[in-house]
Write a protein that holds these residues in place. Structure first.
Motif, short mmCIF file in Angstrom:
data_model
loop_
_atom_site.label_atom_id
_atom_site.label_comp_id
_atom_site.label_asym_id
_atom_site.label_seq_id
_atom_site.Cartn_x
_atom_site.Cartn_y
_atom_site.Cartn_z
N GLY A 166 37.46 47.97 36.78
CA GLY A 166 38.10 46.72 36.42
C GLY A 166 37.21 45.72 35.73
O GLY A 166 37.35 44.51 35.92
N ASN A 167 36.30 46.20 34.92
CA ASN A 167 35.36 45.29 34.25
C ASN A 167 35.96 44.53 33.08
O ASN A 167 35.40 43.55 32.62
CB ASN A 167 34.13 46.07 33.77
N LYS A 178 38.13 46.77 46.45
CA LYS A 178 38.54 45.58 45.71
C LYS A 178 40.06 45.50 45.59
O LYS A 178 40.71 46.50 45.30
CB LYS A 178 37.96 45.62 44.28
N GLN A 211 42.53 43.81 43.12
CA GLN A 211 42.44 43.26 41.77
C GLN A 211 43.81 42.98 41.20
O GLN A 211 44.80 43.58 41.60
CB GLN A 211 41.72 44.26 40.83
N GLN A 212 43.83 42.06 40.23
CA GLN A 212 45.06 41.76 39.50
C GLN A 212 44.77 41.92 38.01
O GLN A 212 43.75 41.42 37.50
CB GLN A 212 45.56 40.35 39.77
N ASN A 213 45.67 42.60 37.32
CA ASN A 213 45.53 42.79 35.87
C ASN A 213 45.80 41.46 35.19
O ASN A 213 46.81 40.82 35.46
CB ASN A 213 46.50 43.87 35.39
N TRP A 241 40.76 43.34 34.54
CA TRP A 241 41.07 43.09 35.94
C TRP A 241 40.26 41.93 36.50
O TRP A 241 39.09 41.78 36.21
CB TRP A 241 40.81 44.35 36.75
N LYS A 242 40.93 41.14 37.34
CA LYS A 242 40.28 40.03 38.04
C LYS A 242 40.22 40.40 39.52
O LYS A 242 41.24 40.79 40.11
CB LYS A 242 41.11 38.75 37.84
N ASN A 243 39.04 40.30 40.12
CA ASN A 243 38.90 40.57 41.54
C ASN A 243 39.52 39.42 42.33
O ASN A 243 39.15 38.26 42.14
CB ASN A 243 37.44 40.73 41.94
N ASN A 275 35.61 53.35 42.98
CA ASN A 275 36.52 52.97 41.89
C ASN A 275 37.72 53.88 41.72
O ASN A 275 38.28 53.97 40.63
CB ASN A 275 35.77 52.82 40.56
N GLU A 292 37.14 41.24 47.77
CA GLU A 292 36.26 42.41 47.81
C GLU A 292 35.72 42.54 49.22
O GLU A 292 35.39 41.55 49.88
CB GLU A 292 35.13 42.23 46.80
#
Length: 162
Positions: free
Chosen positions: A97-98, A111, A113-115, A101-103, A128, A106
């Motif tokens: 998610g680099n 994690k 995450q949201q797109n 994606w927003k963490n 991952n 964690e």
């Protein structure tokens, strides 16, 4: 991602998908099973694809860089996700998610995450691998709590053994 968002995003980008694949309007319309006139309306934003047309586009052009970019992932996974919840077990390996994606949270490498484009959620493990994907925030938060408790329990037992 819910069905309506998937339909909208696919409709808005069908022309880019067609151009990416070097198809004429006639060829593309024939492939997805609609008239040339209807495809032109969708490309110009005067009409929107229905669910079967969206499924056809996502299926036929699953490997499209354009679709993967605007949808934030594999188009068929998003179709599946929009029709049912996915089971919780390691699935596809992700890049962590680099980019899109927003963490949100964690915990021990896991994690939530949201797109940032599609707004759907996923949980990935410490290597991952995607555990779940959903467009439902409540469902994502519920599963995050379950996974966090399980991970915490495992780490607690490991610390006792060490």
């Amino acid at each position: 991602m819910d069905r309506d968002v998937l339909i909208q995003v696919t409709s808005e980008n069908v022309k880019l998908v067609r151009i990416e694949n070097n198809y004429s309007i006639d060829k593309m319309a024939e492939m997805i099973g609609i008239t040339r006139k209807h495809l032109l309306k969708i490309e110009k934003g005067k009409a929107i694809a229905n669910w079967p047309i969206t499924i056809a586009i996502c299926t036929l052009f699953r490997d499209s860089r354009t679709l993967k970019r605007v949808l934030g992932g594999d188009p068929l996974d998003l179709i599946d996700m929009s029709t049912k919840y996915m089971p919780i077990f390691p699935q596809d390996k992700t890049f962590g998610g680099n980019v899109l994606w927003k963490n949100i949270e964690e915990f021990h490498g896991f994690k939530l995450q949201q797109n940032i484009v599609t707004r759907h959620f996923r949980i990935i493990d410490n290597e991952n691998y995607r555990l779940i994907s959903t467009s439902e925030e409540d469902f994502a938060m519920e599963k995050w709590k379950d996974i966090s408790k399980t991970v915490d329990l495992v780490y607690s037992k490991l610390n006792v053994l060490i």
